[in-house]
Design a protein around this motif. Structure first.
Motif, PDB file in Angstrom:
ATOM      1  N   THR C   9       0.849  -1.207   0.000  1.00 41.28           N
ATOM      2  CA  THR C   9       0.000   0.000   0.000  1.00 41.28           C
ATOM      3  C   THR C   9       0.878   1.248   0.000  1.00 41.28           C
ATOM      4  O   THR C   9       2.029   1.223   0.445  1.00 41.28           O
ATOM      5  CB  THR C   9      -0.935   0.045   1.222  1.00 41.28           C
ATOM      6  OG1 THR C   9      -0.153  -0.060   2.401  1.00 41.28           O
ATOM      7  CG2 THR C   9      -1.950  -1.074   1.166  1.00 41.28           C
ATOM      8  N   GLU C  10       0.310   2.314  -0.516  1.00 39.41           N
ATOM      9  CA  GLU C  10       0.988   3.612  -0.508  1.00 39.41           C
ATOM     10  C   GLU C  10       0.103   4.614   0.211  1.00 39.41           C
ATOM     11  O   GLU C  10      -1.044   4.833  -0.184  1.00 39.41           O
ATOM     12  CB  GLU C  10       1.212   4.118  -1.932  1.00 39.41           C
ATOM     13  CG  GLU C  10       2.345   3.417  -2.640  1.00 39.41           C
ATOM     14  CD  GLU C  10       2.734   4.147  -3.924  1.00 39.41           C
ATOM     15  OE1 GLU C  10       3.497   3.556  -4.697  1.00 39.41           O
ATOM     16  OE2 GLU C  10       2.268   5.293  -4.143  1.00 39.41           O
ATOM     17  N   THR C  11       0.635   5.239   1.241  1.00 35.53           N
ATOM     18  CA  THR C  11      -0.113   6.251   1.983  1.00 35.53           C
ATOM     19  C   THR C  11       0.631   7.566   1.855  1.00 35.53           C
ATOM     20  O   THR C  11       1.828   7.633   2.104  1.00 35.53           O
ATOM     21  CB  THR C  11      -0.208   5.847   3.473  1.00 35.53           C
ATOM     22  OG1 THR C  11      -0.841   4.569   3.550  1.00 35.53           O
ATOM     23  CG2 THR C  11      -0.987   6.872   4.270  1.00 35.53           C
ATOM     24  N   TYR C  34       3.682   7.546  11.659  1.00 35.06           N
ATOM     25  CA  TYR C  34       3.449   7.389  10.211  1.00 35.06           C
ATOM     26  C   TYR C  34       3.335   5.901   9.854  1.00 35.06           C
ATOM     27  O   TYR C  34       2.516   5.516   9.018  1.00 35.06           O
ATOM     28  CB  TYR C  34       4.577   8.013   9.384  1.00 35.06           C
ATOM     29  CG  TYR C  34       4.803   9.494   9.565  1.00 35.06           C
ATOM     30  CD1 TYR C  34       3.833  10.336  10.090  1.00 35.06           C
ATOM     31  CD2 TYR C  34       6.018  10.079   9.185  1.00 35.06           C
ATOM     32  CE1 TYR C  34       4.056  11.689  10.249  1.00 35.06           C
ATOM     33  CE2 TYR C  34       6.257  11.437   9.326  1.00 35.06           C
ATOM     34  CZ  TYR C  34       5.279  12.232   9.861  1.00 35.06           C
ATOM     35  OH  TYR C  34       5.511  13.584  10.009  1.00 35.06           O
ATOM     36  N   ALA C  38       0.064   4.075   8.092  1.00 40.23           N
ATOM     37  CA  ALA C  38       0.188   3.218   6.906  1.00 40.23           C
ATOM     38  C   ALA C  38      -0.417   1.837   7.164  1.00 40.23           C
ATOM     39  O   ALA C  38      -1.073   1.257   6.304  1.00 40.23           O
ATOM     40  CB  ALA C  38       1.656   3.095   6.510  1.00 40.23           C
ATOM     41  N   ASP C  41      -4.085   1.996   6.963  1.00 39.12           N
ATOM     42  CA  ASP C  41      -4.447   2.055   5.550  1.00 39.12           C
ATOM     43  C   ASP C  41      -4.356   0.678   4.903  1.00 39.12           C
ATOM     44  O   ASP C  41      -5.204   0.306   4.085  1.00 39.12           O
ATOM     45  CB  ASP C  41      -3.463   2.988   4.822  1.00 39.12           C
ATOM     46  CG  ASP C  41      -4.158   4.181   4.219  1.00 39.12           C
ATOM     47  OD1 ASP C  41      -5.283   4.492   4.650  1.00 39.12           O
ATOM     48  OD2 ASP C  41      -3.572   4.821   3.322  1.00 39.12           O
ATOM     49  N   TYR C  42      -3.326  -0.051   5.272  1.00 41.31           N
ATOM     50  CA  TYR C  42      -3.131  -1.394   4.715  1.00 41.31           C
ATOM     51  C   TYR C  42      -4.371  -2.259   4.991  1.00 41.31           C
ATOM     52  O   TYR C  42      -4.929  -2.864   4.084  1.00 41.31           O
ATOM     53  CB  TYR C  42      -1.874  -2.037   5.306  1.00 41.31           C
ATOM     54  CG  TYR C  42      -1.544  -3.370   4.678  1.00 41.31           C
ATOM     55  CD1 TYR C  42      -0.617  -3.457   3.638  1.00 41.31           C
ATOM     56  CD2 TYR C  42      -2.168  -4.538   5.096  1.00 41.31           C
ATOM     57  CE1 TYR C  42      -0.325  -4.684   3.050  1.00 41.31           C
ATOM     58  CE2 TYR C  42      -1.890  -5.759   4.512  1.00 41.31           C
ATOM     59  CZ  TYR C  42      -0.965  -5.826   3.488  1.00 41.31           C
ATOM     60  OH  TYR C  42      -0.698  -7.036   2.894  1.00 41.31           O
ATOM     61  N   THR C  80       5.596   9.666   1.197  1.00 40.68           N
ATOM     62  CA  THR C  80       4.842   8.457   0.882  1.00 40.68           C
ATOM     63  C   THR C  80       5.324   7.327   1.783  1.00 40.68           C
ATOM     64  O   THR C  80       6.527   7.132   1.928  1.00 40.68           O
ATOM     65  CB  THR C  80       5.057   8.056  -0.597  1.00 40.68           C
ATOM     66  OG1 THR C  80       4.611   9.132  -1.422  1.00 40.68           O
ATOM     67  CG2 THR C  80       4.292   6.793  -0.955  1.00 40.68           C
ATOM     68  N   VAL C  81       4.395   6.633   2.395  1.00 41.44           N
ATOM     69  CA  VAL C  81       4.743   5.472   3.222  1.00 41.44           C
ATOM     70  C   VAL C  81       4.267   4.224   2.488  1.00 41.44           C
ATOM     71  O   VAL C  81       3.064   4.054   2.280  1.00 41.44           O
ATOM     72  CB  VAL C  81       4.079   5.527   4.611  1.00 41.44           C
ATOM     73  CG1 VAL C  81       4.698   4.472   5.529  1.00 41.44           C
ATOM     74  CG2 VAL C  81       4.177   6.913   5.225  1.00 41.44           C
ATOM     75  N   ARG C  82       5.209   3.378   2.069  1.00 41.40           N
ATOM     76  CA  ARG C  82       4.842   2.083   1.494  1.00 41.40           C
ATOM     77  C   ARG C  82       4.853   1.053   2.608  1.00 41.40           C
ATOM     78  O   ARG C  82       5.707   1.091   3.488  1.00 41.40           O
ATOM     79  CB  ARG C  82       5.833   1.677   0.392  1.00 41.40           C
ATOM     80  CG  ARG C  82       5.543   2.379  -0.920  1.00 41.40           C
ATOM     81  CD  ARG C  82       6.456   1.980  -2.046  1.00 41.40           C
ATOM     82  NE  ARG C  82       6.210   2.896  -3.171  1.00 41.40           N
ATOM     83  CZ  ARG C  82       6.694   4.144  -3.226  1.00 41.40           C
ATOM     84  NH1 ARG C  82       7.466   4.605  -2.263  1.00 41.40           N
ATOM     85  NH2 ARG C  82       6.401   4.923  -4.256  1.00 41.40           N
ATOM     86  N   CYS C  83       3.884   0.152   2.569  1.00 44.72           N
ATOM     87  CA  CYS C  83       3.703  -0.815   3.662  1.00 44.72           C
ATOM     88  C   CYS C  83       3.347  -2.178   3.102  1.00 44.72           C
ATOM     89  O   CYS C  83       2.511  -2.275   2.194  1.00 44.72           O
ATOM     90  CB  CYS C  83       2.574  -0.291   4.570  1.00 44.72           C
ATOM     91  SG  CYS C  83       2.049  -1.417   5.873  1.00 44.72           S
ATOM     92  N   TYR C  97       8.013  -1.097   6.293  1.00 38.79           N
ATOM     93  CA  TYR C  97       7.649   0.254   5.827  1.00 38.79           C
ATOM     94  C   TYR C  97       8.825   0.927   5.143  1.00 38.79           C
ATOM     95  O   TYR C  97       9.974   0.741   5.562  1.00 38.79           O
ATOM     96  CB  TYR C  97       7.257   1.151   7.014  1.00 38.79           C
ATOM     97  CG  TYR C  97       6.311   0.506   7.972  1.00 38.79           C
ATOM     98  CD1 TYR C  97       4.938   0.658   7.829  1.00 38.79           C
ATOM     99  CD2 TYR C  97       6.780  -0.279   9.021  1.00 38.79           C
ATOM    100  CE1 TYR C  97       4.062   0.058   8.721  1.00 38.79           C
ATOM    101  CE2 TYR C  97       5.910  -0.886   9.905  1.00 38.79           C
ATOM    102  CZ  TYR C  97       4.553  -0.725   9.754  1.00 38.79           C
ATOM    103  OH  TYR C  97       3.692  -1.325  10.629  1.00 38.79           O
TER     104      TYR C  97
END
Lengths: 134, 134, 134, 134
Positions: C9-11, C34, C38, C41-42, C80-83, C97
């Motif tokens: 996911t990208e937040t 953060y 994320a 959001d995931y 951007t936080v990728r998770c 993350y």
């Protein structure tokens, strides 16, 4: 209610878990941060971000805050922060805020007053581009 | 367990309501702040506060943190943070932490690594007075 | 780099002023929040919000966090936080993350491990719908 | 100035790095947390901790906060929060706060109003032992 005769911004936020407390609701200090996020958005939408304002060597020192809590927000809830200016002086300005849930229920409202200062703490005039905002 | 062959500081804190979350316990990010408070205390007790260190134009940038959560702390609980140095290099240092409740139960332990940098972000040597700490 | 063989996911977030510190950059504890945003959001993007998970009487207790700080984020910056999930067990799971700036520069990466517990603190199995995530 | 005709508590705190912001001073929302710490201390010194109050199934919901910022506090500074009650009703109470530096300079003052509610959100009477406080 937000006024209809002036510039009003709307900022949407989702409540973070870290912003809640052991009462199961959003901690009252978190709304003060939501006010700040809305204020940043306001400046950005007026075309003059607070970040660029600080780059000129000025700060907006908070001189007063007031908040009234009507209903609690909870984790993961989407909230809207409306923000507008209620007073503009040569060296100070006042913002008002209303936080509502998706159904329009008023959760929190409040205001913050700010004084324009230089890096070394002296009171200074607000930039002309900001003073036109009302 | 805290080592007996080196300088170990003890910082006592009482959990604040704002540090709890909707799970009814201290939010995991709050312990990272407790680590920092203990680190400040460590420097102060070694005779060289972090505040005076920053006054020389240097910062300790955090380059890594690790934490393991064993038992939760709760609102109003008194906790003790033990802090000591586990590694010292010319430009970097590592602190270790143990957080316990009054009965001595381990709640959280962890470590943080720091790099000495100048105001403009370049890596620099730690002050000699700090490099003697171990 | 985020993997290509699994759900990522990208937040997107914008740094808040309250998240900065006297060093002029984002405080290191803010990235832990953060990560949490994320993670929320995931779960939401996988179709099972953490809020609905808690409604079943379960919590995900954080058992471990690790973070490495490469470059600082600053006020008003978009990040951007990728998770994604790196480990899934019957009663525990690990998220990874990566936080980057708009140019793709890596600012912070890290991981968090979580144990599924009931309201009274006993370890429990993760819901089947979650255990299928990888 | 704190009144001399009633119970006034003094809570000493040291400013944490995490409580500062990019302006180099304490973030304005941090003082709201200092107020809360002082309020907890007040109840404890009156012989009835807020923790034991919550154990009876009641909460004090914040209904209003006001703060005026006179001078900024900075990292590592020792500050004193004086706290006293300015209004007591059957279901609500108001606290006042004054935050000063070691020289006695007023940094921030303000007030918070609280309503006694049950776990399910209904307004309730304050405990008799609390209502005697003034």
């Amino acid at each position: 209610m937000a006024p209809t005769d002036r510039f009003v911004t709307e900022t949407r936020l989702r409540v973070r878990y870290a912003e809640t407390d052991a009462m199961g609701i959003v901690h009252h200090s978190s709304y003060i941060v939501y006010f700040e996020v809305a204020r940043s958005d306001y400046a950005r939408q007026r075309g003059s971000s607070y970040e660029s304002f600080e780059a000129t060597g000025h700060h907006l020192a908070v001189s007063e805050i007031n908040a009234r809590y009507h209903q609690p927000a909870r984790y993961d809830q989407e909230i809207t922060v409306r923000c507008w200016i209620t007073a503009m002086q040569s060296r100070a300005m006042t913002f008002h805020y209303e936080i509502t849930d998706p159904a329009g229920t008023l959760l929190v409202d409040g205001s913050t007053r700010h004084i324009c200062i230089t890096q070394d703490g002296r009171v200074a005039k607000l930039p002309p581009s900001w003073r036109e905002w009302t």
